[in-house]
Scaffold this motif. Structure first.
Motif, short mmCIF file in Angstrom:
data_model
loop_
_atom_site.label_atom_id
_atom_site.label_comp_id
_atom_site.label_asym_id
_atom_site.label_seq_id
_atom_site.Cartn_x
_atom_site.Cartn_y
_atom_site.Cartn_z
N GLN A 228 1.90 8.86 8.81
CA GLN A 228 3.15 9.46 9.28
C GLN A 228 4.32 9.04 8.39
OE1 GLN A 228 3.16 11.68 11.91
NE2 GLN A 228 5.20 12.12 11.13
N GLU A 229 4.32 7.80 7.96
CA GLU A 229 5.39 7.34 7.07
C GLU A 229 5.31 8.02 5.71
OE1 GLU A 229 7.29 3.13 5.39
OE2 GLU A 229 5.67 3.14 6.89
N LEU A 230 4.11 8.23 5.20
CA LEU A 230 3.97 8.94 3.93
C LEU A 230 4.49 10.37 4.04
CD1 LEU A 230 0.42 7.73 2.79
CD2 LEU A 230 2.62 7.06 1.83
N ILE A 231 4.21 11.01 5.17
CA ILE A 231 4.70 12.38 5.37
C ILE A 231 6.22 12.40 5.43
CG2 ILE A 231 4.72 14.33 6.99
CD1 ILE A 231 1.87 13.56 7.76
N SER A 232 6.81 11.44 6.12
CA SER A 232 8.27 11.39 6.20
C SER A 232 8.91 11.11 4.85
CB SER A 232 8.70 10.31 7.20
OG SER A 232 8.28 9.02 6.77
N ARG A 233 8.19 10.45 3.96
CA ARG A 233 8.69 10.18 2.61
C ARG A 233 8.50 11.36 1.67
NH1 ARG A 233 8.45 4.66 0.34
NH2 ARG A 233 8.81 3.16 1.99
N GLY A 234 7.81 12.41 2.11
CA GLY A 234 7.54 13.55 1.26
C GLY A 234 6.28 13.41 0.42
N GLN A 235 5.45 12.40 0.69
CA GLN A 235 4.21 12.18 -0.06
C GLN A 235 3.05 12.84 0.68
OE1 GLN A 235 5.72 7.72 -0.64
NE2 GLN A 235 3.76 8.04 -1.63
N HIS A 236 3.12 14.16 0.79
CA HIS A 236 2.11 14.88 1.58
C HIS A 236 0.73 14.80 0.95
CE1 HIS A 236 6.06 16.73 2.51
NE2 HIS A 236 5.59 16.77 3.74
N LEU A 237 0.67 14.85 -0.37
CA LEU A 237 -0.64 14.81 -1.04
C LEU A 237 -1.31 13.46 -0.84
CD1 LEU A 237 -2.26 16.83 -2.76
CD2 LEU A 237 -1.41 15.66 -4.78
N ASP A 238 -0.55 12.38 -0.91
CA ASP A 238 -1.11 11.06 -0.65
C ASP A 238 -1.58 10.95 0.80
OD1 ASP A 238 -0.38 10.47 -3.24
OD2 ASP A 238 1.56 9.66 -2.65
N ALA A 239 -0.82 11.57 1.71
CA ALA A 239 -1.22 11.54 3.12
C ALA A 239 -2.56 12.23 3.34
CB ALA A 239 -0.14 12.20 3.98
N VAL A 240 -2.84 13.28 2.58
CA VAL A 240 -4.12 13.98 2.71
C VAL A 240 -5.27 13.05 2.31
CG1 VAL A 240 -5.51 15.88 1.80
CG2 VAL A 240 -3.12 16.27 2.38
N VAL B 122 0.84 -1.20 0.00
CA VAL B 122 0.00 0.00 0.00
C VAL B 122 0.87 1.25 0.00
CG1 VAL B 122 -1.60 1.34 1.42
CG2 VAL B 122 -2.03 -1.07 1.03
N ILE B 123 1.90 1.29 0.83
CA ILE B 123 2.77 2.47 0.91
C ILE B 123 3.52 2.66 -0.41
CG2 ILE B 123 4.81 3.43 2.04
CD1 ILE B 123 3.82 2.21 4.63
N GLY B 124 3.94 1.57 -1.04
CA GLY B 124 4.66 1.69 -2.31
C GLY B 124 3.80 2.20 -3.45
N SER B 125 2.49 2.03 -3.35
CA SER B 125 1.57 2.49 -4.41
C SER B 125 0.52 3.44 -3.85
CB SER B 125 0.90 1.30 -5.09
OG SER B 125 1.85 0.38 -5.58
N ALA B 126 0.92 4.26 -2.88
CA ALA B 126 -0.05 5.11 -2.18
C ALA B 126 -0.64 6.19 -3.06
CB ALA B 126 0.62 5.75 -0.96
N TRP B 127 0.00 6.50 -4.19
CA TRP B 127 -0.51 7.58 -5.03
C TRP B 127 -1.75 7.18 -5.82
CZ3 TRP B 127 -0.57 6.34 -10.20
CH2 TRP B 127 0.26 5.28 -10.59
#
Length: 529
Positions: free
Chosen positions: A309-321, A282-287
């Protein structure tokens, strides 16, 4: 007579000492304090026991309620299973009769000719129903993969067509077996494998869910035969085993991951012991847009805060939203700071592109494209979740218009002439040697230096104040002897007026139109020509 006591005798009375009194007072105080401390301790123990007793009672009540609820559900499943099976058998019988009638009325060729080209929703539904009634998995797959432009229409009509199948689960598994769990096209044609068909697999698997859901008790029971469920489990295990050949989770393609996870959810074969494995996928294809809902269906609801939190640390802020809104954690992870951080990272990436020497010549367009895509994504997110009151998008839209306008203006500007490209002007005379354009401060000619008294006849039309191009005279190709040693010779510096008798001064510098010099084009010195 009684004897009278002698008053002269003294009687001794024992008086208590002050030290004994103090000792007794101290002892009483100590006993009082100890009694109070023991009383408080026992009261505290009693209160703790009461709290634990109440907690146990609450847990017992909750357990009783859950047990009653589970028993009720089981009883309902038991009482409704006969009705569900009967309904399923009726649907199968109905589909069987319809399929036989279709096969009796028309042959394969006549069926294709009668349906003709699909140009509307009714025609699309009729064509898919035809394949479903005949359980033609190969034809169904070929038809779906050829209609990618009508994907939204197929998403609406495909469940209505799958209902007509005698065994919808079998048709779906056989149709997507072309590329899942392993891509069989590689065996037949390697060039055909480049065409990604993961979207078709996901579409078919999603369309199967409303068809196999029990109409009485819902998603808790799927009307899939045990043989098809076991086959679906074998397919999932085959896909997992093939990860090692593909280089692990990091190298697997996102469409394949999406198909695998949707396959698990559709057939209800999610394993609790594989939750950590699902989380990595899921994290690898979160977009992917559907990934938050799939994550919840896979049993990752409790781990959502850690995933975000892991998505934010990876810089994937939009996916985290997107994940935040799916699980209702907006208060814990506010979306506006995440969107601003996403834009900030996009600007940093654009700046690094401009500074990269490897992107010379196209750095500006790449940086603008990077910022444009980030702005579009943020504006879409603001509109989707109605965040305009918290994060107005007017400034973002203005900035996007500026970037698009600059891109349009750049396309309209003429292309620049390369620095080493020699162009012939309309002044006349032969072209200078090729090496002349490669120097920066000196004019080097491969022709003999002309004498000071020789004037080219072709330069007669110029004004005396304008120097002709320094081209060799035509007489050097004839029998004229070389110039004398004391003749004027070009110096590396620019010609100075007054040297060499009446030889004209240096020519005025040539100027180029603004579009040429605007891109940093070289300003040629007049000595080059």
């Amino acid at each position: 007579m009684g004897s009278i006591p002698n008053t002269g005798e003294s009687t001794e009375l024992t008086q208590p000492s002050f030290d004994d009194f103090q000792r007794q007072t101290s002892l009483m105080t100590s006993c009082t304090l100890l009694w109070k401390e023991l009383s408080d301790h026992f009261n505290s123990l009693e209160q703790n026991l009461m709290k634990k007793s109440e907690a146990l009672k609450d847990k017992l009540r909750a357990l009783d309620e859950q047990t009653k609820k589970s028993l009720t559900v089981l009883e309902k499943r038991e009482t409704t299973i006969e009705g569900s099976v009967e309904m399923a058998l009726k649907m199968v019988e109905k589909s069987k009769v319809a399929a036989l009638s279709v096969l009796e009325k028309e042959s394969e060729a006549d069926s294709e000719d009668s349906l003709g080209e699909v140009d509307d929703s009714d025609g699309l539904l009729a064509k898919m129903r035809c394949f479903c009634l005949k359980m033609d998995a190969r034809g169904f797959w070929t038809f779906v993969t050829g209609k990618k432009k009508e994907i939204e229409l197929m998403r609406e009509k495909m469940p209505l067509a799958l209902v007509e199948c005698v065994d919808p689960a079998r048709l779906v598994l056989e149709s997507i077996s072309e590329v899942f769990p392993l891509d069989k096209r590689e065996i037949r044609d390697k060039t055909e494998k480049s065409n990604d068909l993961g979207w078709a697999c996901v579409l078919i698997l999603e369309s199967l869910i409303p068809v196999v859901v029990d109409p009485v008790i819902g998603k808790s029971r799927l009307l899939v035969t045990s043989s098809m469920k076991e086959r679906a489990k074998e397919i999932a295990e085959t896909w997992k085993a093939s990860l090692d050949e593909r280089g692990g989770i990091e190298n697997v393609k996102t469409p394949d991951v999406h198909t695998f996870l949707q396959h698990l959810v559709t057939f209800g074969i999610v394993k609790k012991e594989d939750v950590a494995f699902y989380r990595k996928l899921v994290i690898g294809s979160a977009w992917r847009k559907q990934m938050p809902k799939l994550a919840v269906s896979l049993g990752l609801g409790d781990e959502m805060p850690d995933i975000i939190q892991e998505l934010i640390s990876r810089g994937q802020h939009l996916d985290a939203v997107h994940f935040t809104y799916e699980v209702g954690l907006v208060d814990k992870f506010p979306p506006v700071p995440l969107l601003k951080a996403f834009l900030k990272d996009a600007k940093k990436a654009a700046a690094s592109i401009l500074e990269d020497p490897n992107n010379a010549g196209r750095a500006a367009s790449l940086a603008a494209r990077k910022e444009q895509s980030a702005l579009k994504a943020v504006i879409k997110c603001i509109e989707e979740y109605k965040l305009d009151s918290q994060f107005p998008s007017e400034n973002l839209k203005k900035r996007l218009e500026q970037l698009e306008k600059g891109k349009t203006e750049k396309k309209r500007q003429p292309a620049s002439v390369p620095a080493n490209k020699r162009t012939r002007t309309n002044i006349g005379g032969p072209m200078p040697p090729a090496k002349a354009g490669r120097l920066t401060n000196a004019y080097v000619s491969s022709f003999p230096a002309p004498p000071p008294f020789v004037r080219s006849p072709s330069h007669g039309q110029y004004h005396p104040g304008v120097s002709p191009y320094h081209s060799p005279p035509t007489t050097i190709y004839g029998s004229v002897s070389p110039p004398p040693p004391n003749a004027y010779v070009y110096s590396p510096e620019a010609a100075v007026p007054g040297i060499g008798g009446s030889y004209p001064g240096p020519p005025p510098p040539m100027t180029y139109p603004p579009p040429y010099t605007a891109y940093g084009g070289p300003a040629y010195q007049p000595a080059y020509y």
